[in-house]
Design a protein around this motif. Structure first.
Motif, short mmCIF file in Angstrom:
data_model
loop_
_atom_site.label_atom_id
_atom_site.label_comp_id
_atom_site.label_asym_id
_atom_site.label_seq_id
_atom_site.Cartn_x
_atom_site.Cartn_y
_atom_site.Cartn_z
N GLN A 26 18.13 -11.34 3.34
CA GLN A 26 18.20 -12.71 3.86
C GLN A 26 18.36 -13.73 2.73
O GLN A 26 19.10 -14.70 2.86
N GLU A 27 17.69 -13.50 1.63
CA GLU A 27 17.85 -14.37 0.46
C GLU A 27 19.29 -14.34 -0.04
O GLU A 27 19.90 -15.39 -0.27
N ALA A 28 19.84 -13.15 -0.18
CA ALA A 28 21.21 -13.00 -0.66
C ALA A 28 22.22 -13.63 0.28
O ALA A 28 23.28 -14.11 -0.13
N ALA A 29 21.88 -13.65 1.59
CA ALA A 29 22.80 -14.18 2.60
C ALA A 29 22.78 -15.70 2.69
O ALA A 29 23.59 -16.28 3.41
N VAL A 44 26.10 -33.32 16.42
CA VAL A 44 25.26 -34.44 16.87
C VAL A 44 24.03 -34.65 15.99
O VAL A 44 23.20 -35.52 16.28
N GLY A 45 23.88 -33.86 14.90
CA GLY A 45 22.82 -34.15 13.95
C GLY A 45 21.85 -33.04 13.62
O GLY A 45 20.97 -33.23 12.76
N MET A 46 21.94 -31.88 14.24
CA MET A 46 21.04 -30.77 13.91
C MET A 46 21.27 -30.35 12.46
O MET A 46 22.41 -30.16 12.04
N ASP A 47 20.20 -30.22 11.69
CA ASP A 47 20.36 -29.89 10.28
C ASP A 47 19.45 -28.75 9.84
O ASP A 47 19.14 -28.60 8.66
N GLY A 48 19.01 -27.92 10.79
CA GLY A 48 18.20 -26.77 10.45
C GLY A 48 18.22 -25.76 11.59
O GLY A 48 18.29 -26.14 12.76
N TYR A 49 18.14 -24.49 11.23
CA TYR A 49 18.17 -23.43 12.25
C TYR A 49 17.26 -22.28 11.83
O TYR A 49 17.17 -21.94 10.64
N ILE A 50 16.63 -21.67 12.81
CA ILE A 50 15.95 -20.40 12.63
C ILE A 50 16.90 -19.34 13.18
O ILE A 50 17.11 -19.26 14.40
N LEU A 51 17.49 -18.56 12.28
CA LEU A 51 18.53 -17.62 12.71
C LEU A 51 18.61 -16.45 11.74
O LEU A 51 17.89 -16.39 10.73
N ASN A 52 19.52 -15.54 12.04
CA ASN A 52 19.76 -14.38 11.19
C ASN A 52 20.84 -14.73 10.17
O ASN A 52 22.02 -14.76 10.52
N PRO A 53 20.49 -14.97 8.92
CA PRO A 53 21.50 -15.39 7.94
C PRO A 53 22.43 -14.26 7.52
O PRO A 53 23.47 -14.53 6.90
N THR A 54 22.10 -13.01 7.87
CA THR A 54 23.00 -11.91 7.53
C THR A 54 24.12 -11.76 8.56
O THR A 54 24.99 -10.90 8.40
N ASP A 55 24.10 -12.58 9.61
CA ASP A 55 25.19 -12.63 10.59
C ASP A 55 26.31 -13.46 9.98
O ASP A 55 26.29 -14.70 10.03
N LYS A 56 27.29 -12.80 9.40
CA LYS A 56 28.32 -13.50 8.63
C LYS A 56 29.21 -14.38 9.50
O LYS A 56 29.72 -15.41 9.03
N ALA A 57 29.40 -14.00 10.76
CA ALA A 57 30.19 -14.84 11.66
C ALA A 57 29.45 -16.15 11.94
O ALA A 57 30.05 -17.23 11.96
N MET A 58 28.15 -16.05 12.14
CA MET A 58 27.35 -17.26 12.37
C MET A 58 27.35 -18.15 11.13
O MET A 58 27.55 -19.38 11.22
#
Length: 267
Positions: A34-37, A222-236
């Protein structure tokens, strides 16, 4: 943009199995991936380990910090577990707590930890009467939350409002309500940040990745500037980097180009 890596959560089968086996190497690899992603924080959540949560939170925090200095977001419904996790964090960065709400009992249980550890806070738009139904409900609840947090000495810049994303499969207007809420909140509190569990929007529907990726683009607009997600999902992550560039949030497209060179996304 703040990306909170969501993968170290014992509600995920492989993470729970690794925790039960005390497989430190597996947990550490997930943290490093996750860090590397490109994650900015790593969420640490073992809230479903009833009767063992405190012990497991301690083990997880210590295990993760053996291989990375990444900032951690301590995530628990239990105040005592939050405190244990926060007390074990290495100095050098601002911790994050996930989460408090406008529910009085929850607010009172967590606010002293926010102040003690000078933490960023995820603030859920939930009140004692329940979850919001409309954008106006979210605005009303969030206004009370921000005012209470400011009265307790928490600057707006440390607040990450979660507008609560509900499954589109249960109401075809839930996506629009969130977009409207973010617009209203951003206009009223320009210094406040946002985060959310994005994948809730697609729960119960096929091809969830398509909905999730498009909703990232819509919410960022519209202004969202943070997400809780899977950072290794390269498409996302491709949608995140591209949207930042197109919205003028990435000077000279530096982040987009750097991520491209590192192979951190696909389009």
């Amino acid at each position: 943009m703040l990306i909170i890596g969501e993968l170290i959560n014992t509600s995920r089968k492989k993470i729970r199995e690794a925790v039960e086996a005390r497989d430190a190497a597996y947990i550490q690899q997930v943290a490093k991936d996750q860090e590397a992603a490109g994650a900015n924080y790593l969420d640490v959540n073992c809230g479903n380990m009833v009767g063992q949560e405190l012990e497991i939170m301690k083990w997880l925090v210590e295990t993760i910090q053996q291989v990375t200095s990444m900032p951690l977001c301590i995530d628990s419904p239990d105040e005592s577990v939050l405190k244990v996790g926060l007390s074990l964090l290495k100095p050098g960065y601002q911790p994050m707590i996930n989460s408090l709400s406008a529910e009085q009992k929850r607010y009172n249980a967590v606010i002293h930890l926010v102040k003690e550890f000078k933490a960023r806070i995820v603030a859920l738009c939930i009140e004692d009467a329940g979850m919001p139904k409309t954008a106006e409900d979210r605005l009303r609840i969030a206004t009370g939350l921000v005012q209470s947090l400011e009265n307790d000495g928490i600057p707006q810049n440390d607040i990450y409002l979660d507008p609560l994303i509900k499954p589109l499969s249960t109401n075809d207007y839930y996506g629009v309500e969130v977009l409207n809420a973010i617009r209203l909140l951003k206009a009223k509190f320009p210094e406040v940040h946002f985060t959310c569990g994005l994948s809730n929007i697609s729960y119960g529907l096929p091809n969830r990745g398509v909905l999730n990726r498009l909703f990232v683009v819509q919410t960022m607009t519209v202004g969202m500037d943070g997400y809780i997600l899977n950072p290794t999902d390269k498409a996302m992550m491709g949608m995140v980097y591209a949207s930042q560039a197109l919205l003028g949030q990435d000077k000279y497209c530096t982040k987009y180009l750097k991520a491209h060179r590192k192979g951190l996304y696909v389009m």
